[in-house]
Design a protein around this motif. Structure first.
Motif, PDB file in Angstrom:
ATOM      1  N   ARG A 187      25.369  14.665   4.936  1.00 17.71           N
ATOM      2  CA  ARG A 187      25.826  15.020   3.586  1.00 17.71           C
ATOM      3  C   ARG A 187      24.689  14.972   2.566  1.00 17.71           C
ATOM      4  N   ASN A 188      23.630  14.227   2.889  1.00 21.69           N
ATOM      5  CA  ASN A 188      22.489  14.140   1.961  1.00 21.69           C
ATOM      6  C   ASN A 188      21.786  15.486   1.785  1.00 21.69           C
ATOM      7  N   VAL A 189      21.905  16.366   2.787  1.00 19.35           N
ATOM      8  CA  VAL A 189      21.274  17.687   2.696  1.00 19.35           C
ATOM      9  C   VAL A 189      21.885  18.504   1.564  1.00 19.35           C
ATOM     10  N   LEU A 190      23.149  18.236   1.255  1.00 20.79           N
ATOM     11  CA  LEU A 190      23.868  19.017   0.250  1.00 20.79           C
ATOM     12  C   LEU A 190      23.604  18.545  -1.179  1.00 20.79           C
ATOM     13  N   LEU A 191      22.889  17.431  -1.324  1.00 21.91           N
ATOM     14  CA  LEU A 191      22.644  16.901  -2.669  1.00 21.91           C
ATOM     15  C   LEU A 191      21.741  17.827  -3.469  1.00 21.91           C
ATOM     16  N   SER A 192      22.062  17.979  -4.752  1.00 20.52           N
ATOM     17  CA  SER A 192      21.284  18.876  -5.618  1.00 20.52           C
ATOM     18  C   SER A 192      19.939  18.254  -5.989  1.00 20.52           C
ATOM     19  N   SER A 193      19.032  19.089  -6.467  1.00 23.03           N
ATOM     20  CA  SER A 193      17.723  18.609  -6.932  1.00 23.03           C
ATOM     21  C   SER A 193      17.886  17.616  -8.075  1.00 23.03           C
ATOM     22  N   GLU A 194      18.893  17.860  -8.922  1.00 21.79           N
ATOM     23  CA  GLU A 194      19.146  16.953 -10.043  1.00 21.79           C
ATOM     24  C   GLU A 194      19.522  15.559  -9.549  1.00 21.79           C
ATOM     25  N   THR A 195      20.355  15.508  -8.498  1.00 21.39           N
ATOM     26  CA  THR A 195      20.773  14.221  -7.936  1.00 21.39           C
ATOM     27  C   THR A 195      19.579  13.490  -7.324  1.00 21.39           C
ATOM     28  N   LEU A 196      18.729  14.243  -6.627  1.00 19.99           N
ATOM     29  CA  LEU A 196      17.539  13.639  -6.010  1.00 19.99           C
ATOM     30  C   LEU A 196      16.593  13.099  -7.080  1.00 19.99           C
ATOM     31  N   GLU A 197      16.380  13.875  -8.134  1.00 20.38           N
ATOM     32  CA  GLU A 197      15.482  13.434  -9.198  1.00 20.38           C
ATOM     33  C   GLU A 197      16.066  12.238  -9.947  1.00 20.38           C
ATOM     34  N   GLU A 198      17.390  12.220 -10.087  1.00 23.02           N
ATOM     35  CA  GLU A 198      18.030  11.064 -10.724  1.00 23.02           C
ATOM     36  C   GLU A 198      17.807   9.804  -9.895  1.00 23.02           C
TER      37      GLU A 198
ATOM     38  N   ALA B 167      25.193   0.943  -6.618  1.00 27.04           N
ATOM     39  CA  ALA B 167      24.630   2.203  -7.109  1.00 27.04           C
ATOM     40  C   ALA B 167      23.115   2.235  -6.909  1.00 27.04           C
ATOM     41  N   LEU B 168      22.472   1.078  -7.066  1.00 31.83           N
ATOM     42  CA  LEU B 168      21.031   0.994  -6.835  1.00 31.83           C
ATOM     43  C   LEU B 168      20.704   1.293  -5.378  1.00 31.83           C
ATOM     44  N   TRP B 169      21.461   0.677  -4.461  1.00 29.30           N
ATOM     45  CA  TRP B 169      21.211   0.920  -3.040  1.00 29.30           C
ATOM     46  C   TRP B 169      21.529   2.362  -2.652  1.00 29.30           C
ATOM     47  N   ARG B 170      22.558   2.931  -3.271  1.00 29.48           N
ATOM     48  CA  ARG B 170      22.877   4.341  -3.004  1.00 29.48           C
ATOM     49  C   ARG B 170      21.716   5.222  -3.451  1.00 29.48           C
ATOM     50  N   ALA B 171      21.149   4.923  -4.606  1.00 30.85           N
ATOM     51  CA  ALA B 171      19.999   5.691  -5.101  1.00 30.85           C
ATOM     52  C   ALA B 171      18.810   5.544  -4.158  1.00 30.85           C
ATOM     53  N   LYS B 172      18.625   4.331  -3.639  1.00 27.41           N
ATOM     54  CA  LYS B 172      17.513   4.105  -2.707  1.00 27.41           C
ATOM     55  C   LYS B 172      17.650   4.974  -1.462  1.00 27.41           C
ATOM     56  N   TYR B 173      18.879   5.041  -0.914  1.00 27.69           N
ATOM     57  CA  TYR B 173      19.052   5.792   0.323  1.00 27.69           C
ATOM     58  C   TYR B 173      19.020   7.297   0.092  1.00 27.69           C
ATOM     59  N   ILE B 174      19.421   7.732  -1.075  1.00 24.19           N
ATOM     60  CA  ILE B 174      19.243   9.142  -1.428  1.00 24.19           C
ATOM     61  C   ILE B 174      17.745   9.438  -1.524  1.00 24.19           C
ATOM     62  N   TYR B 175      17.021   8.535  -2.186  1.00 28.76           N
ATOM     63  CA  TYR B 175      15.566   8.688  -2.330  1.00 28.76           C
ATOM     64  C   TYR B 175      14.886   8.687  -0.958  1.00 28.76           C
ATOM     65  N   ASP B 176      15.227   7.718  -0.117  1.00 26.39           N
ATOM     66  CA  ASP B 176      14.605   7.609   1.209  1.00 26.39           C
ATOM     67  C   ASP B 176      14.886   8.818   2.082  1.00 26.39           C
ATOM     68  N   SER B 177      16.042   9.455   1.890  1.00 24.62           N
ATOM     69  CA  SER B 177      16.399  10.593   2.728  1.00 24.62           C
ATOM     70  C   SER B 177      15.631  11.856   2.365  1.00 24.62           C
ATOM     71  N   ALA B 178      15.044  11.896   1.152  1.00 26.33           N
ATOM     72  CA  ALA B 178      14.427  13.133   0.670  1.00 26.33           C
ATOM     73  C   ALA B 178      12.947  13.032   0.326  1.00 26.33           C
ATOM     74  N   PHE B 179      12.431  11.799   0.168  1.00 24.36           N
ATOM     75  CA  PHE B 179      11.035  11.632  -0.241  1.00 24.36           C
ATOM     76  C   PHE B 179      10.257  10.866   0.825  1.00 24.36           C
ATOM     77  N   HIS B 180       9.017  11.301   1.073  1.00 27.55           N
ATOM     78  CA  HIS B 180       8.196  10.690   2.115  1.00 27.55           C
ATOM     79  C   HIS B 180       7.828   9.251   1.727  1.00 27.55           C
ATOM     80  N   PRO B 181       7.964   8.292   2.666  1.00 27.15           N
ATOM     81  CA  PRO B 181       7.718   6.887   2.319  1.00 27.15           C
ATOM     82  C   PRO B 181       6.271   6.562   1.969  1.00 27.15           C
TER      83      PRO B 181
END
Length: 322
Positions: free
Chosen positions: A35-46, A67-81
């Motif tokens: 489901r993370n693939v469907l997230l918008s660019s705005e959500t990823l940048e947030e 919410a912080l942990w959710r943001a972390k996992y969205i970030y980890d799924s889309a940005f190189h560590p």
């Protein structure tokens, strides 16, 4: 009035204990969630904004720990560590299930002719090359020339391996020939991953102490990282490419499948997807993302440098990639 969020949560590490398989599995079920693939660019940048603010000691008003942990996992799924760059969508681990179920399903369906084998193996290895580059370890860039040589070497070697195995399959029973795509993928992973990450084998990947201080680059650490990734990828492919052929071999003898042969491909793709939903995170969890090795296993010059700059360090840590 709600309490302010603590600024002492360690968001540089996963939420669950990575020393246990179960903790790593929970972590990767979040990272590889399709489901993370469907997230918008705005959500990823947030999510990136929340992470950067929190690292700087700022918590957005009303932000909860969940919410912080959710943001972390969205970030980890889309940005190189290591680099922090946004990864290409098809190369993210969250794209593994939808991409692999389509490609693998077609590989298992169209395996009888040489052109079909060549085409789908090329598609699969091109996809793998993107994934392997996207999820590489370290932050050193590859030149366009290095990337092209690695891609051509990886895909050519993998396709040739697949054709060689297909020629052997002509002497095998029909059920055995269904497993040729898996054997080809397993062998190809042993070729594709090292080729796409050959820069790491030559120059090494960053190794850190337990506090995250960079100590140098190690080719030996890169070798360990790549071996672990190859094992994980083969394990990832095994259920998806071994279980559906057995089921399809039985289903194809049924009257309804003979009556509706067009169902073959979608049924196969569905079975592969079901396997991958579980195999992808569980096989990623076979080894910790933050891998480690003894200082004594590093190159002699790096060992000496570490003894001089960090004499109490006996173990180094590194991102093994995925």
């Amino acid at each position: 009035m709600s309490e302010e969020l603590s600024l002492n949560i360690n968001i540089e590490e996963p939420r669950w204990d990575q020393a246990t398989f179960m903790g790593r599995a929970k972590h990767f079920f979040m990272v590889t969630d399709p489901r993370n693939v469907l997230l918008s660019s705005e959500t990823l940048e947030e999510a990136r904004g929340i992470m950067e603010d929190y690292r700087a000691g700022v918590a957005k008003p009303g932000l909860t720990e969940d919410a912080l942990w959710r943001a972390k996992y969205i970030y980890d799924s889309a940005f190189h560590p290591d680099t922090g760059e946004k990864m290409v969508v098809v190369g993210r681990m969250s794209a593994q299930v939808p991409m692999n179920m389509s490609i693998t399903g077609c590989m298992l369906t169209f395996y009888r002719t040489t052109p079909a084998v060549v085409f789908w193996q090329w598609v699969n290895q091109s996809f793998n090359a993107v994934v392997n580059y996207t999820n590489r370890s370290g932050d050193a860039p590859m030149t366009v020339n290095q990337l092209c040589v690695a891609y051509v070497s990886a895909t050519t070697g993998a396709v040739v391996t697949a054709l060689g195995l297909k020629s052997l399959a002509t002497r095998l029973p029909p059920i055995a020939s269904r497993f040729v795509p898996f054997a080809a993928v397993a062998a190809a992973n042993c070729i594709n991953i090292p080729f796409m990450r050959q820069r790491e084998l030559k120059y090494g990947i960053p190794v850190m102490d337990e506090n995250g201080n960079r100590l140098g680059e190690s080719p030996n650490a890169a070798k360990q990282a790549i071996v672990q990734v190859v094992v994980s990828r083969i394990g990832m492919a095994m259920p998806a490419m071994a279980i559906p052929p057995v089921i399809m071999n039985t289903l194809e003898k049924k009257a309804f499948m003979k009556r509706f042969p067009l169902l073959n491909a979608p049924v196969q793709v569905g079975l592969v997807g079901l396997c991958l939903v579980f195999a992808t995170p569980l096989c990623c969890a076979l080894f910790p993302q933050k891998s480690s090795m003894s200082v004594s296993g590093l190159e002699a010059d790096l060992q000496e440098r570490i003894r001089q700059t960090s004499p109490n360090t006996t173990t180094v840590y590194f991102n093994k990639g995925l």
